[in-house]
Motif scaffolding. Structure first.
Motif, short mmCIF file in Angstrom:
data_model
loop_
_atom_site.label_atom_id
_atom_site.label_comp_id
_atom_site.label_asym_id
_atom_site.label_seq_id
_atom_site.Cartn_x
_atom_site.Cartn_y
_atom_site.Cartn_z
N ILE A 385 0.88 -1.41 -0.01
CA ILE A 385 0.29 0.16 -0.10
C ILE A 385 0.85 1.26 -0.08
O ILE A 385 0.43 2.27 -0.67
CB ILE A 385 -1.03 -0.03 1.30
CG1 ILE A 385 -1.88 -1.34 1.03
CG2 ILE A 385 -1.44 1.26 1.12
CD1 ILE A 385 -2.45 -1.62 2.44
N TRP A 386 1.81 1.28 0.82
CA TRP A 386 2.95 2.49 1.11
C TRP A 386 3.76 2.64 -0.47
O TRP A 386 3.56 3.79 -0.96
CB TRP A 386 3.82 1.99 1.93
CG TRP A 386 4.83 2.72 2.54
CD1 TRP A 386 4.64 4.12 3.20
CD2 TRP A 386 6.23 2.63 2.57
NE1 TRP A 386 5.98 4.59 3.57
CE2 TRP A 386 6.83 3.84 3.33
CE3 TRP A 386 7.04 1.56 2.21
CZ2 TRP A 386 8.21 3.72 3.45
CZ3 TRP A 386 8.42 1.37 2.53
CH2 TRP A 386 8.97 2.63 3.04
N GLU A 387 4.05 1.58 -0.93
CA GLU A 387 4.73 1.80 -2.11
C GLU A 387 3.74 2.07 -3.43
O GLU A 387 4.27 3.16 -4.27
CB GLU A 387 5.24 0.47 -2.75
CG GLU A 387 6.34 -0.22 -2.01
CD GLU A 387 7.62 0.11 -2.21
OE1 GLU A 387 7.80 1.05 -3.33
OE2 GLU A 387 8.65 -0.24 -1.50
N ASP A 388 2.48 1.86 -3.39
CA ASP A 388 1.35 2.33 -4.30
C ASP A 388 1.36 3.83 -4.12
O ASP A 388 1.15 4.66 -5.13
CB ASP A 388 0.27 1.56 -4.31
CG ASP A 388 0.08 0.20 -4.76
OD1 ASP A 388 1.12 -0.07 -5.74
OD2 ASP A 388 -0.78 -0.58 -4.65
N CYS A 389 1.07 4.03 -2.75
CA CYS A 389 1.07 5.43 -2.72
C CYS A 389 2.30 6.54 -3.19
O CYS A 389 2.02 7.46 -3.81
CB CYS A 389 0.87 5.77 -0.99
SG CYS A 389 -0.60 5.27 -0.37
N LYS A 390 3.55 5.96 -2.96
CA LYS A 390 4.70 6.55 -3.44
C LYS A 390 4.57 6.70 -4.92
O LYS A 390 4.84 7.71 -5.52
CB LYS A 390 5.74 5.92 -3.11
CG LYS A 390 7.08 6.67 -3.51
CD LYS A 390 7.80 5.93 -4.72
CE LYS A 390 8.22 4.39 -4.62
NZ LYS A 390 8.87 3.97 -5.65
N ASP A 391 4.22 5.71 -5.66
CA ASP A 391 4.01 5.72 -7.19
C ASP A 391 3.01 6.51 -7.65
O ASP A 391 3.29 6.98 -8.93
CB ASP A 391 3.84 4.07 -7.62
CG ASP A 391 5.11 3.14 -7.47
OD1 ASP A 391 5.86 3.80 -6.96
OD2 ASP A 391 4.75 1.99 -7.37
N MET A 392 1.98 7.10 -6.87
CA MET A 392 1.22 7.68 -7.44
C MET A 392 1.55 9.05 -7.04
O MET A 392 0.56 10.36 -7.06
CB MET A 392 -0.15 7.42 -6.82
CG MET A 392 -0.87 6.19 -7.40
SD MET A 392 -2.51 5.75 -6.96
CE MET A 392 -2.25 4.85 -5.47
N GLY A 393 2.63 9.60 -6.17
CA GLY A 393 2.98 10.85 -5.74
C GLY A 393 2.92 11.26 -4.61
O GLY A 393 2.92 12.75 -4.37
N VAL A 394 2.59 10.38 -3.41
CA VAL A 394 2.45 10.76 -1.99
C VAL A 394 3.37 9.88 -1.25
O VAL A 394 3.46 8.78 -1.33
CB VAL A 394 1.14 10.42 -1.70
CG1 VAL A 394 0.88 10.91 -0.28
CG2 VAL A 394 0.07 11.34 -2.30
N LEU A 395 4.18 10.90 -0.42
CA LEU A 395 5.25 10.17 0.36
C LEU A 395 4.76 9.99 1.73
O LEU A 395 4.35 11.05 2.31
CB LEU A 395 6.63 10.92 0.47
CG LEU A 395 7.19 11.08 -1.00
CD1 LEU A 395 8.36 11.75 -1.08
CD2 LEU A 395 7.22 9.70 -1.77
N ILE A 396 4.67 9.02 2.59
CA ILE A 396 4.27 8.74 3.71
C ILE A 396 5.19 7.88 4.64
O ILE A 396 5.96 7.10 4.10
CB ILE A 396 2.99 7.99 3.77
CG1 ILE A 396 1.93 8.52 2.97
CG2 ILE A 396 2.27 7.70 5.13
CD1 ILE A 396 0.78 7.93 2.72
N GLY A 397 5.31 8.21 6.03
CA GLY A 397 6.27 7.34 6.79
C GLY A 397 5.62 6.22 7.26
O GLY A 397 4.30 5.85 7.07
N ARG A 398 6.25 5.53 8.10
CA ARG A 398 5.85 4.15 8.67
C ARG A 398 6.20 4.18 10.23
O ARG A 398 7.23 4.79 10.55
CB ARG A 398 6.03 2.86 8.07
CG ARG A 398 5.38 2.78 6.65
CD ARG A 398 5.97 1.55 5.97
NE ARG A 398 5.33 0.34 6.36
CZ ARG A 398 5.87 -0.84 5.95
NH1 ARG A 398 6.49 -1.06 4.83
NH2 ARG A 398 5.25 -1.93 6.48
N GLY A 399 5.32 3.52 11.11
CA GLY A 399 5.75 3.15 12.43
C GLY A 399 4.89 2.14 13.19
O GLY A 399 4.28 1.29 12.54
#
Length: 440
Positions: A385-399
């Protein structure tokens, strides 16, 4: 639109080395413990406010802000201009000489704190600030033990051989809702009982201090029950300890309702540690404390070569000015609340979104297998899910303990239109996940 790639030193684009050459240099010449995000790590070359641009000119909405560090925006014009002006005047002197900017900044920064927090020691990083705060607590109290909370940012990076850290707060809420009383926070009572038990059984009768974030950051924007921190502070002070608020992530208006996170708990700590957003990406940090505690450090020789440099203090002052002039605390409250409400809609729409929590622009989205069991969604699935967000132009952290929580802590200049874009990207990523799951 992003400009086309250029060459190093041109001011117009990324490095001249090809991407794969960069990867090879990374593998051969940079310590491997510095891990990177994403299966294909980003090669970034430019930033502007809430946006980042990679080496091919692709634009990304930055919802992680360099790990909660870019407070007022990448390359904020006011901060950039102040930095450039100081670079042409004076970079470094050390604290053996006086220079105007440290005095001006110390006055400006401490004016934002309640009495008696009016003395500042400037350092270079949050780890350094926290180490110094614990050192000062031990000097002042003549005790040794430091109490910390499980999964807090400080414990996450603690070298356990250097300090005694007691981890607490790991009990479940009552499962039978019928026993709950309106207006009574049973979770707080359970956590305080654990806190008392720790103090009574695991440490001496006197302690050096207690360090806690107002909201846990790395653990996934975890908030405490109402009045927990106030009661914990009281218990620590009864045992002669110093209360330290770790504002490395929560400070400088990020929570929206208050400038400092500790203010949301109706407490005044004895020391406050600051970093990350203090310099908008410039390496600087601080410990703010009382004159009495600061005087304890003066009995020993403690020197800092780079802390409080002319350049750092000018950057710090410009960041404070930008927060005020751009109305970024209010923006954190307004846009953060809007984002929480929009993400709550997604929580209600998808079974794998177990919780949306936070305050201001410090938000956590916890991913679960289902809402009944609330078991953490496997890290591999969260990663997709996190990778898909990046590929669509949104950078998010994880914790989070199981790396299952998406951390959203963008530059405080983010807009509601940006939120709409980010939420739609997240919804699409979740839909793709559900399609993959159905196809198995």
């Amino acid at each position: 639109m992003a400009r086309r790639p250029g060459t190093i030193g041109s001011g117009e684009g990324p490095a001249s080395y090809p991407y794969e050459r960069m990867r090879k240099i990374r593998e051969q010449n940079i310590v491997p413990s510095l891990r990177m995000y994403y299966k294909k790590p980003l090669l970034l070359h430019q930033g502007h406010m809430q946006w980042l641009f990679d080496y091919e000119g692709r634009r990304y909405l930055d919802l992680f802000a360099g790990i909660v560090t870019v407070s007022v925006g990448h390359c904020h014009p006011k901060v950039t201009m102040a930095t450039q002006k100081q670079l042409a005047r004076l970079w470094h002197t050390t604290n053996i000489y006086m220079h105007p900017s440290i005095h001006e900044y110390a006055e400006k920064l401490t004016s934002l704190f309640p009495d008696p927090l009016k003395v500042v020691y400037l350092t270079n990083s949050g780890s350094e600030a926290n180490d110094l705060a614990m050192f000062m607590a031990r000097l002042h109290t003549r005790n040794f033990d430091i109490i910390s909370l499980r999964q807090c940012y400080r414990t996450f990076f603690m070298v356990h051989g250097e300090a005694v850290v007691v981890e607490i707060l790991q009990c479940k809420l009552f499962e039978n809702a019928a026993v709950l009383k309106v207006g009574v926070c049973h979770a707080k009572d359970q956590y305080i009982e654990q806190f008392k038990d720790t103090l009574n059984t695991s440490v001496p009768k006197t302690v050096a201090g207690f360090i806690a974030e107002p909201i846990q950051g790395v653990n996934g924007a975890v908030q405490y029950p109402r009045n927990f921190l106030k009661e914990a502070y009281g218990l620590i002070r009864e045992r002669g300890g110093i209360c330290i608020a770790d504002e490395v992530q929560t400070g400088f208006g990020r929570t929206g309702s208050h400038f400092w996170g500790f203010q949301t708990h109706d407490v005044v700590p004895d020391m406050v540690t600051l970093a990350k957003g203090i310099g908008n990406g410039f390496p600087m940090a601080a410990v703010v404390t009382t004159k009495e505690i600061a005087d304890s450090l003066a009995q020993n020789l403690h020197f800092n070569t780079f802390g409080g440099s002319p350049l750092a203090c000018v950057v710090g002052a410009a960041v404070l000015d930008a927060i005020e002039e751009d109305g970024l605390q209010k923006n954190s409250e307004d846009v953060g609340t809007y984002m929480l409400l929009e993400l709550a809609k997604i929580r209600d729409e998808f079974e794998i979104v177990g919780d949306v929590r936070g305050k201001g622009l410090m938000i956590g989205v916890e991913m679960v297998t289902d809402k009944d069991s609330r078991c953490p969604l496997p890290a591999e699935e969260v990663g997709q899910i996190w990778e898909d967000c990046k590929d669509m132009g949104v950078l998010i952290g994880r914790g989070g303990l199981y790396n299952q929580t998406l951390r959203i802590k963008p530059p405080m200049c983010i807009t509601k239109n940006d939120v709409d874009f980010a939420v739609e990207v997240f919804r699409t990523a979740l839909q793709r996940h559900m399609e993959r799951a159905a196809a198995k």
